[in-house]
Design an enzyme around this catalytic site. Structure first.
Site, short mmCIF file in Angstrom:
data_model
loop_
_atom_site.label_atom_id
_atom_site.label_comp_id
_atom_site.label_asym_id
_atom_site.label_seq_id
_atom_site.Cartn_x
_atom_site.Cartn_y
_atom_site.Cartn_z
N ASN A 1 0.87 -1.17 0.00
CA ASN A 1 0.00 0.00 0.00
C ASN A 1 0.91 1.23 0.00
O ASN A 1 1.48 1.59 1.02
CB ASN A 1 -0.89 -0.05 1.26
CG ASN A 1 -1.81 1.14 1.37
OD1 ASN A 1 -1.79 2.05 0.51
ND2 ASN A 1 -2.62 1.16 2.41
N ARG B 1 -2.76 -1.99 -3.30
CA ARG B 1 -3.87 -1.04 -3.21
C ARG B 1 -3.66 -0.01 -4.32
O ARG B 1 -2.60 0.60 -4.40
CB ARG B 1 -3.86 -0.36 -1.86
CG ARG B 1 -4.97 0.65 -1.73
CD ARG B 1 -4.90 1.32 -0.40
NE ARG B 1 -6.05 2.17 -0.23
CZ ARG B 1 -6.16 3.06 0.74
NH1 ARG B 1 -5.19 3.19 1.62
NH2 ARG B 1 -7.23 3.80 0.85
N HIS C 1 -12.23 4.51 -0.27
CA HIS C 1 -12.21 3.64 0.92
C HIS C 1 -12.96 2.33 0.67
O HIS C 1 -13.45 1.69 1.60
CB HIS C 1 -12.84 4.35 2.15
CG HIS C 1 -12.04 5.50 2.66
ND1 HIS C 1 -12.60 6.71 3.05
CD2 HIS C 1 -10.72 5.64 2.86
CE1 HIS C 1 -11.66 7.54 3.44
NE2 HIS C 1 -10.50 6.92 3.34
N ARG D 1 -8.25 17.96 4.66
CA ARG D 1 -9.06 18.22 3.46
C ARG D 1 -10.39 18.84 3.86
O ARG D 1 -10.99 18.48 4.87
CB ARG D 1 -9.32 16.91 2.71
CG ARG D 1 -8.12 16.42 1.95
CD ARG D 1 -8.35 15.05 1.36
NE ARG D 1 -7.61 14.03 2.08
CZ ARG D 1 -7.79 12.72 1.95
NH1 ARG D 1 -8.70 12.26 1.11
NH2 ARG D 1 -7.08 11.87 2.65
N GLU E 1 -7.94 -3.33 5.53
CA GLU E 1 -7.85 -3.22 4.07
C GLU E 1 -6.82 -4.21 3.52
O GLU E 1 -6.98 -4.75 2.43
CB GLU E 1 -7.48 -1.78 3.69
CG GLU E 1 -8.63 -0.81 3.97
CD GLU E 1 -8.18 0.59 4.31
OE1 GLU E 1 -7.44 0.75 5.30
OE2 GLU E 1 -8.55 1.53 3.59
#
Ligand code: ADP
Length: 391
Positions: free
Chosen positions: A9, A94, A182, A239, A377
């Site tokens: 990842n 990923r 996600h 963000r 994940e």
């Protein structure tokens, strides 16, 4: 470790990795996990074994690890030296954006890489690093089969209305759509929901430094707060989340910001950090007694609560809320604040279970169940890699 999958990842300055062993009963067991952080600035290599004990913690010189290829080299050298019996049979990556075409993980070929190169601009802060890790792995182990797992894939089955913007339709056809992100986390959570909830209407709150919500009905993504990019929706660490597009026009036309300055503002200087002026880390804000720390937390909770209402409307009702990721898994206080604001939906919250970080944090008679489930994940990527490669 004689039949293992390496999961990678890659972020802008980090490369996280995990090794999953394929057991004879078909299960996947995580034997090693770690990361190189601070690539190109202050490289830091940390590795834990399957029991979460730290087995390596080293700081390197900047020049030792200048890019992702160097980081990967260090990781594979470390793995093969430390675990001589390790035999990798596949690598899973990923990849944040799979564009409009990839609704499933895919085995990586030259054609897939060429296609992914054409959509790099859809996720300029993520995909280049993801692809760099794939290329580095191809160079290093050309015969190792590799699989790309997309954060957008889980959402591609949403109805067209959920993926639209109100722009002329040709923009949709050109790929300007709501993709949602996600997805690997949501897919994992969907796979571990208790049986009595798995077929129902669930909102999963993946709230970490990146944050989004996903409406999942019968295991499928129905709508998400993130859109064309991972900038949309909730307030995040740095963000801004949803913004009136007129603000962008104003900043461009009246205040003369360049596209680069705007990108920096929206991705790196807004969110909890920008509102509080203190930190992007929720822990720091919760510990602070400054009014703007409270303001940032209040706005975060307000945005999550409003979006819960919106996603419940998208599903025509709600049966459960699941909290996950850094804030969702670790902050009883934020879970409590959000659940309080969502009481009107039929939540009877269990504060004792919440403080104890239990999996079920609502009362047994609560009409809407509230859960806290850790996401994984990496395991989701390992599962996909096993399936795509037929291992
Ligand atoms: P990423 O999006 O980088 O994967 P994570 O899901 O790991 O992020 O979440 C990281 C964030 O989780 C941290 O920035 C921090 O704000 C938050 N966090 C972690 N532990 C706690 C805690 N105990 N209380 C509140 N927030 C926490």
């Amino acid at each position: 470790m004689e039949n293992s999958i390496l999961v990678l990842n890659a972020g802008s300055s980090s490369l996280k990795f995990s090794v999953f062993d394929l057991l004879s009963d078909g299960q996947l067991s995580q034997s090693v996990t770690g990361q190189v952080e601070g690539i190109g600035t202050a490289p830091h290599f940390k590795v834990k074994n399957g029991d979460a004990q730290t087995i390596v913690d080293i700081h390197w010189q900047t020049t030792d690890i200048a890019n992702h290829a160097h980081a990967l080299q260090q990781i594979t050298d470390f793995l093969h030296t430390t675990f001589p019996q390790l035999l990798l049979v596949g690598a899973g990556h990923r990849v944040v954006h799979g564009g409009a075409d990839y609704a499933k993980p895919v085995r990586i070929t030259a054609e897939v890489m060429a296609k992914l190169d054409t959509i790099t601009q859809l996720a300029p802060l993520h995909n280049p690093h993801n692809l760099a890790a794939i290329r580095a792995m191809m160079e290093e182990s050309p015969d190792l089969p590799q699989v790309a797992c997309f954060d957008t894939a889980f959402h591609r089955q949403q109805d067209t209305v959920a993926k639209l913007f109100g722009l002329p339709y040709e923009y949709y056809e050109r790929g300007i759509q709501r993709y949602g992100f996600h997805g690997l986390s949501y897919e994992y959570i969907a796979s571990v929901l208790p049986a009595d909830i798995a077929t129902k209407r669930v909102i999963v709150a993946h709230i970490g430094s990146g944050a989004s919500l996903c409406a999942i009905h019968n295991g499928h993504s129905v709508a998400s707060t993130m859109g064309f990019t991972a900038l949309d929706g909730l307030l995040m660490g740095t963000r801004a989340g949803s913004l009136d597009a007129g603000v962008i026009l104003y900043l461009l036309q009246q205040e003369g910001l360049s596209p680069k300055q705007l990108e920096d503002l929206l991705y790196k200087r807004s969110g909890l950090l920008g509102l509080s002026g203190i930190s992007n880390d929720m822990r720091v804000l919760l510990d602070s007694n400054k009014p703007r720390a409270k303001l940032a937390i209040d706005y975060f909770v307000y945005r999550v609560s409003r979006e819960i209402g919106s996603l419940a409307a998208a599903m025509g009702g709600l049966d459960a809320i699941v909290f996950t990721a850094g804030i969702g898994e670790n902050s009883p206080q934020i879970r409590h604040l959000i659940s309080q604001q969502a009481t009107w939906l039929g939540i009877d919250f269990d504060t004792t279970a919440n403080e104890a970080n239990a999996a079920c944090i609502s009362q047994t008679n609560s009409r809407v169940s509230v859960l806290m489930l850790p996401t994984n994940e990496e395991l989701m990527i390992a599962r996909h890699t096993r399936t795509v490669l037929g291992l």
